[in-house]
Design an enzyme around this catalytic site. Structure first.
Site, PDB file in Angstrom:
ATOM      1  N   ASP A  34      45.389  16.626  39.400  1.00 48.32           N
ATOM      2  CA  ASP A  34      45.023  15.430  38.659  1.00 48.32           C
ATOM      3  C   ASP A  34      46.331  14.705  38.329  1.00 48.32           C
ATOM      4  O   ASP A  34      47.418  15.282  38.443  1.00 48.32           O
ATOM      5  CB  ASP A  34      44.265  15.830  37.387  1.00 48.32           C
ATOM      6  CG  ASP A  34      43.897  14.635  36.538  1.00 48.32           C
ATOM      7  OD1 ASP A  34      43.469  13.614  37.113  1.00 48.32           O
ATOM      8  OD2 ASP A  34      44.044  14.714  35.308  1.00 48.32           O
ATOM      9  N   ASP A  36      46.829  11.596  35.568  1.00 48.59           N
ATOM     10  CA  ASP A  36      46.998  11.228  34.159  1.00 48.59           C
ATOM     11  C   ASP A  36      46.874  12.464  33.274  1.00 48.59           C
ATOM     12  O   ASP A  36      45.875  13.178  33.323  1.00 48.59           O
ATOM     13  CB  ASP A  36      45.949  10.192  33.761  1.00 48.59           C
ATOM     14  CG  ASP A  36      46.043   8.913  34.574  1.00 48.59           C
ATOM     15  OD1 ASP A  36      46.942   8.114  34.296  1.00 48.59           O
ATOM     16  OD2 ASP A  36      45.235   8.731  35.505  1.00 48.59           O
ATOM     17  N   ASP A 260      44.128  18.771  33.528  1.00 46.92           N
ATOM     18  CA  ASP A 260      44.235  18.858  32.064  1.00 46.92           C
ATOM     19  C   ASP A 260      42.884  18.788  31.374  1.00 46.92           C
ATOM     20  O   ASP A 260      42.826  18.855  30.148  1.00 46.92           O
ATOM     21  CB  ASP A 260      45.127  17.726  31.533  1.00 46.92           C
ATOM     22  CG  ASP A 260      44.474  16.357  31.675  1.00 46.92           C
ATOM     23  OD1 ASP A 260      43.995  16.042  32.788  1.00 46.92           O
ATOM     24  OD2 ASP A 260      44.431  15.604  30.687  1.00 46.92           O
TER      25      ASP A 260
END
Length: 321
Positions: A34, A36, A260
């Protein structure tokens, strides 16, 4: 205390030490990240993350980037990766590592609208999303501000609509408005009009632990108005992984998903048979993991990673040893 220790019998979510990381990487060909909250926050790279990814490239690992953010094209994401020091290919193949929801939504609509004459979509989203649609032959309308037209509901109900709109696509749209919501509903009341959401992330991480509202908030608003569920493209939907798998020829058993968010990145990895690493630089916390481990809900128990790190910079000792 490690989440595995806090979670009782669930041995997943152990801290990824340098020794464990070396063993894991020996059995892995591909790492999917991922962006961001994992590689960067806003326009600032996570400290040590660029060095970790460059070291992975130097070890011959294949990297892919799966982002639910629909506000950039593949090419723009590839440029950001290079600008922030993450490396990657240059030239015509620069964007091939990136699988964003704007690009994958375009692939989905190309499939669903195949054979339709002059396919067109009403887009609540960014110019980047419209550009990816148009690159595969799907015209777009609706991007940009759209103020209320007229004085009241009668005027709003009769505001002109574009002909031949076959899909409403909801992405990240800073110009989202009541007028757009009303138009989306009117299009969706037409027979055969698809409702597609790029992702369901409820908020986006920025610098200094701050957040802004995410695309999922907008998708939910349209779903509520239309009284129907959208087809979701981004994580944890299987479709976005299939896009990666078709282009990369991935062996799930030798692939790691790094993210995250438990409800997108880690759930996608669990659903697709990948190893998973949670990094604590973004949205989810070890407290969230513990809650999922202790839950009686089967779907929440899937949202527990195999490993966790404070940051993907924690991979560096294993790569430099």
């Amino acid at each position: 205390m490690a989440a595995a220790e806090a979670g009782g019998d669930d041995a997943r979510c152990v801290r990824l030490s340098a020794e464990r990381a070396q063993a894991l990487l020996a059995d892995v060909d591909t790492l999917l990240f991922d962006c961001d909250g994992v590689l960067w926050r806003g326009e600032t790279a996570v400290p040590g993350a660029p060095e970790a990814l460059r070291a992975l490239r130097a070890r011959g690992k294949r990297l892919g980037f799966i982002t639910n953010n629909s506000s950039k094209t593949r090419a723009a994401y590839a440029e950001k990766l290079r600008r922030l020091g993450f490396g990657g290919p240059a030239g015509p193949g620069a964007s091939l590592e990136v699988f964003g929801t704007a690009y994958c939504t375009a692939l989905y609509l190309r499939q669903r609208l195949a054979g339709a004459p002059a396919p067109k979509a009403y887009v609540l989203g960014s110019p980047a999303l419209a550009a990816e649609l148009e690159a595969v032959g799907v015209a777009s309308v609706g991007v940009g501000p759209e103020p209320l037209q007229g004085e009241g509901p009668g005027d709003w109900l009769h505001a002109p609509l574009e002909p031949d709109v076959r899909a409403v696509v909801v992405g990240f749209d800073p110009h989202f408005s009541y007028m757009k919501l009303t138009k989306a509903l009117r299009y969706l009341q037409q027979p055969g009009c698809l409702l597609v959401g790029t992702n369901m992330d409820n908020r986006l991480p920025l610098e200094n632990g701050r957040f802004i509202a995410g695309t999922g908030c907008l998708v939910r608003a349209v779903e509520m108005a239309a009284q129907r569920q959208a087809d979701i493209i981004g994580k944890p939907s299987r479709f976005i992984f299939d896009c990666v798998s078709q282009e990369y020829g991935i062996n799930p058993e030798r692939t790691v998903m790094v993210g995250d968010r438990l409800d997108t990145d880690i759930l996608l990895g669990a659903t697709c048979g990948l190893k998973t690493i949670l990094t604590l630089t973004g949205v989810s916390t070890l407290g969230d993991v513990k809650n999922n481990q202790e839950s009686d809900c089967v779907s929440k128990k899937k949202m527990v990673p195999d490993f966790y790190v404070d940051s993907i910079a924690d991979l560096l000792p294993a790569l430099q040893g």
